[in-house]
Every structure is written in structure tokens, then in C-alpha cells.
Scaffold this active site. Structure first.
Site, PDB file in Angstrom:
ATOM      1  N   SER A 229       0.812  -1.207   0.000  1.00  0.00           N
ATOM      2  CA  SER A 229       0.000   0.000   0.000  1.00  0.00           C
ATOM      3  C   SER A 229       0.853   1.269   0.000  1.00  0.00           C
ATOM      4  CB  SER A 229      -0.963  -0.076   1.182  1.00  0.00           C
ATOM      5  OG  SER A 229      -2.123   0.618   0.863  1.00  0.00           O
ATOM      6  N   HIS A 384      -7.636  -5.758   0.506  1.00  0.00           N
ATOM      7  CA  HIS A 384      -6.405  -4.983   0.651  1.00  0.00           C
ATOM      8  C   HIS A 384      -5.567  -5.529   1.812  1.00  0.00           C
ATOM      9  CE1 HIS A 384      -4.151  -1.315   0.011  1.00  0.00           C
ATOM     10  NE2 HIS A 384      -4.203  -1.029   1.300  1.00  0.00           N
TER      11      HIS A 384
HETATM   12  C1  GCU Z   1      -5.424   4.624   1.952  1.00  0.00           C
HETATM   13  C2  GCU Z   1      -4.906   5.404   0.769  1.00  0.00           C
HETATM   14  C3  GCU Z   1      -4.082   4.536  -0.186  1.00  0.00           C
HETATM   15  C4  GCU Z   1      -3.031   3.773   0.584  1.00  0.00           C
HETATM   16  C5  GCU Z   1      -3.668   3.024   1.727  1.00  0.00           C
HETATM   17  C6  GCU Z   1      -2.701   2.283   2.633  1.00  0.00           C
HETATM   18  O1  GCU Z   1      -6.401   3.718   1.553  1.00  0.00           O
HETATM   19  O2  GCU Z   1      -6.007   5.976   0.111  1.00  0.00           O
HETATM   20  O3  GCU Z   1      -3.465   5.322  -1.184  1.00  0.00           O
HETATM   21  O4  GCU Z   1      -2.319   2.929  -0.278  1.00  0.00           O
HETATM   22  O5  GCU Z   1      -4.359   3.931   2.563  1.00  0.00           O
HETATM   23  O6  GCU Z   1      -1.547   2.645   2.735  1.00  0.00           O
HETATM   24  O7  GCU Z   1      -3.149   1.315   3.267  1.00  0.00           O
END
Ligand code: GCU
Length: 406
Positions: A229, A384
Site C-alpha cells: 500500500s 487490501h
Molecule cells: C489509503 C490510501 C491509499 C493507501 C492506503 C494504505 O487507503 O487511500 O493510497 O495505499 O491507505 O496505505 O493502506
């Protein structure tokens, strides 16, 4: 989901891989075009990393020789990193195989909630750095399958990202960036290309690599930088800037990570800069609702890392990170991989740029299958996260692509 056609085929126009460079040789990519691309990302997205700074000292705080059922050595190292204005101590947690005949390759990545959150091992010190939510010991352990990595001969090193710089607006002066500038300087000299937190974390990864270079059990020529992420965005930016990283892996890195800005799905520049203004340079705000005017797109970040190998991972329910946009980045970066005699996720047969209409027709690999070689991609079922299943692909990729240094 994955194989649905685009909403409208070919409705995005990407900046050309080669831009103005007319000599299209591997050498010209390496010496001219890749540095131009890195510079454009510094000027418009992540900000410029200042030169100077380094590692002042490394002190071993703990060592256990029979960790993970006596298969691994577990160590905690305090690394003192410094810039022109001072220094700070960060803690690196390291597992390496106990019986090694040669220095081990290393999977190096930042973690979200403290080193103690990556393992239930009670010996690992609790992080005192900032966290967004309470982080009990071991609560992120499923994201860090150390035993699996050790069994395959890899060392794993990790640092809490917030020990470098807290992950919130207003923390620049008290983190890594504060080693280079005072708060007053930052305010007074407000530059559109002043580095953001992603740049600061990437700087920390480069310092971790410096530290790895001083440990004889580890092979600094075979360090794979990886991240999930926001920390996947960071891993890609670290690898693009620092040629010493042997390979890069991004997991669910999404917007400003592996996903194409111009593939309009999931998070966009307006959303990300409103919610996480501290991650980027100020110039990036100019592109809110104006993705098409960005001089770069993320396929170029992947291509700027070439010829070093890159693996991109997505999860099919992670719509926010736009899995299809992450895959398309790999498709559009593939010509550069081929230029170096490698294979990307699609065969471009010498095309200098893959036209959007052709890219959008490319089917994604089935769930759980890694496609490509030096540039590869897999998509996992689920949301995610980063799971043992993803690590299996990471290590298959690394086994296949790490330089042979024997
Ligand atoms: C949020 C953000 C993302 C990022 C994520 C994370 O969802 O919008 O861009 O990648 O956090 O780091 O878990």
C-alpha cells in the site's frame, strides 16, 4: 471482474516511455531516460530527496540464535541515521537463516505498526513511535511470514515507517525531513518540490540498505525492497532512486504506486492529496482533477527501475487500489524490459509504446498465477492486505530474477 473490457477502449493517452530521447538503446535508457523520469517524479509527485546524510552507527540491541524453531537468528539493530541538522535512532528487526553458507538475500520492507506488531516473539521491543491505532504485539504477524522466508533462504529486515517520520500532516520537522531542514526553513522556503513523507520513508530504506551492507551474513547486492500500500508506493520510489536495490515489489500500492493515474478507477489524485497531503510534494496538488496533464505516469516509474526486476501484486476486491490500473502499468512498461532482453507481462515485439487500445484488450492473468518474468504480476482473491500467498509469489519472483553473484 479482472477480464472485463475497459469502460471505453483506448480512452487514455500516456506520456511516451522514451519522451524526447531519440537514442533508444539500453545504455540510453539507463543513463539518460531513466534519470529524466526519476527527476520528473521528484519535481511533480514525491519531491526531491536532498543529498547528504547517512548511517552514523549501528548497535546490536538483541540477538537470539534459535529463533523460529531454531531455524533463524533474530536480531534488533539500532541504526543511527543522520542529516546535516542531527541524527535519530531507528530500530531494524532482522531474521536471517541460522545455517548460511553464503550471505543471504534480503527482503527489506517498512511496516505500519512497529516491529513488535510483525511477530508474536516476546523478545522484540515494543515500538514507542507514533501509531494511528493501538498496535498490540503480533497483530500484523500474518503480513510477515518470517518462517516461510527463512525456509526459502531469505533474510527479512523491517523498520517501522513512523520511526522514520510520523504518518500524519505536520510531522515533517520532527522526522527524517527535520534532519535536513528546520520547520522555519521549510515554511520560509516553501518549495513546490520539497520532499514528502514517502520520500522520507524511501530515504530510510536507503539507509537500511547502507546498514545491511555492514552485516556479513547479508548480501547487500541482493536486497529486494518491498512494501504494501503506501509502503509499496515508497518501495517503488526507493528503488527508482537508488540503483543499489536489486529488485522491487509493490503490493496493492494503488494510486501513486503501481496504478496508472490515467486509468480512472479507484483512488485519484484529488482524493489522495486531500486525505494524505503530507505524502507528496506540493506541486502534485496541481494535478487534482487534471491527471491528463501530469508529465509522467506510473508505468514510467516501473520502467525507470529496469533492468532491475519488478513484481506488482494486486488483490481482486481492492477496488480502491485499481488492480486493473496496476496491471496496465506493467503492460505499458514491458517494452523497456524487452529492451534489456527480459520479458514483461505482455510481449510487445519491439513496440516502443504499447497503444492504450491494445493494452486494454490484454487479459489479466487468472487469480493466483504470476505472469511475466523480469517484470511480473499476480492478483490474489480477497481484499487490501498482504498475505503468505503473496509472499510465495514474491519469493518465486526473487528466486527467478535475483542476480547470480556466486
Ligand atoms: C489509503 C490510501 C491509499 C493507501 C492506503 C494504505 O487507503 O487511500 O493510497 O495505499 O491507505 O496505505 O493502506
Amino acid at each position: 471482474m479482472s477480464n472485463k473490457p475497459e469502460r471505453s477502449l483506448g480512452d487514455y493517452q500516456l506520456p511516451r516511455l522514451w519522451g524526447p530521447v531519440s537514442d533508444r538503446s539500453p545504455e540510453a535508457w539507463r543513463t539518460q531516460r531513466a534519470p529524466q523520469i526519476v527527476e520528473a517524479f521528484a519535481a511533480n509527485v514525491y519531491g526531491r530527496t536532498p543529498s547528504g546524510g547517512g548511517v552514523e552507527a549501528i548497535v546490536e540491541k538483541s540477538r537470539v540464535d534459535d529463533a523460529l524453531d531454531a531455524t533463524a537468528v533474530r536480531r534488533e539493530l539500532t541504526i543511527t541515521v543522520s542529516g546535516p541538522r542531527g541524527s535519530r535512532d531507528i530500530s531494524m528487526l532482522l531474521f536471517h537463516p541460522s545455517n548460511i553458507s553464503a550471505p543471504a538475500p534480503v527482503l527489506l520492507g517498512l511496516n505500519f505498526q512497529g516491529n513488535h506488531s510483525t511477530t508474536s516473539d516476546e523478545g522484540v521491543a515494543l515500538s514507542r513511535a507514533w501509531v494511528k491505532a493501538p498496535a498490540p504485539r503480533g497483530n500484523q504477524a500474518r503480513r510477515w511470514p518470517y518462517d516461510q522466508a527463512i525456509a526459502r533462504g531469505y533474510a527479512v529486515a523491517t523498520i517501522h515507517h513512523a520511526s522514520l517520520e510520523e504518518d500524519r500532516p505536520g510531522a515533517a520537522a520532527t522526522g527524517v525531513r527535520g534532519l535536513f531542514h528546520t520547520a522555519a526553513q521549510m515554511e520560509r522556503d516553501r518549495q513546490p518540490d520539497h520532499w514528502g513523507a514517502i520520500g522520507a520513508w524511501a530515504w530510510g530504506l536507503a539507509r537500511a540498505l547502507d546498514a545491511i551492507g555492514s552485516l556479513p551474513e547479508l548480501d547487500a547486492r541482493r536486497v529486494i525492497v518491498h512494501g504494501h500500500s503506501r509502503l509499496g508506493k515508497t518501495a517503488l520510489w526507493a528503488a527508482a532512486q537508488d540503483q543499489r536495490f536489486a529488485a522491487a515489489i509493490s503490493n496493492d500500492s494503488g494510486c501513486a504506486g503501481a496504478s496508472l493515474f490515467r486509468h480512472q478507477a479507484g483512488e485519484n489524485i484529488d482524493m489522495i492529496t486531500q486525505n494524505f497531503p503530507h505524502w507528496f510534494c506540493e506541486a502534485f496538488n496541481r494535478f487534482q482533477h487534471a491527471e491528463a496533464s501530469l508529465p509522467i505516469d506510473q508505468h514510467q516509474l516501473l520502467a525507470a527501475i529496469a533492468p532491475r526486476p519488478v513484481h506488482i501484486a494486486s488483490a481482486d476486491l481492492d477496488a480502491h487500489a485499481d488492480p486493473r490500473g496496476e496491471f496496465l502499468s506493467t503492460v505499458h512498461a514491458s517494452p523497456v524490459v524487452e529492451l534489456f532482453g527480459g520479458r514483461g507481462t505482455v510481449a510487445t515485439e519491439g513496440a516502443i509504446d504499447v497503444p492504450a487500445a491494445e493494452a486494454t484488450a490484454v487479459e489479466m492473468p487468472p487469480i493466483g498465477v504470476r505472469a511475466g518474468h523480469q517484470l511480473s504480476y499476480h492478483i490474489r482473491a480477497g481484499g487490501h492486505d498482504v498475505l503468505a500467498e503473496d509472499w510465495k509469489h514474491f519469493m518465486d519472483f526473487a528466486d527467478q530474477n535475483l542476480p547470480d553473484v556466486s
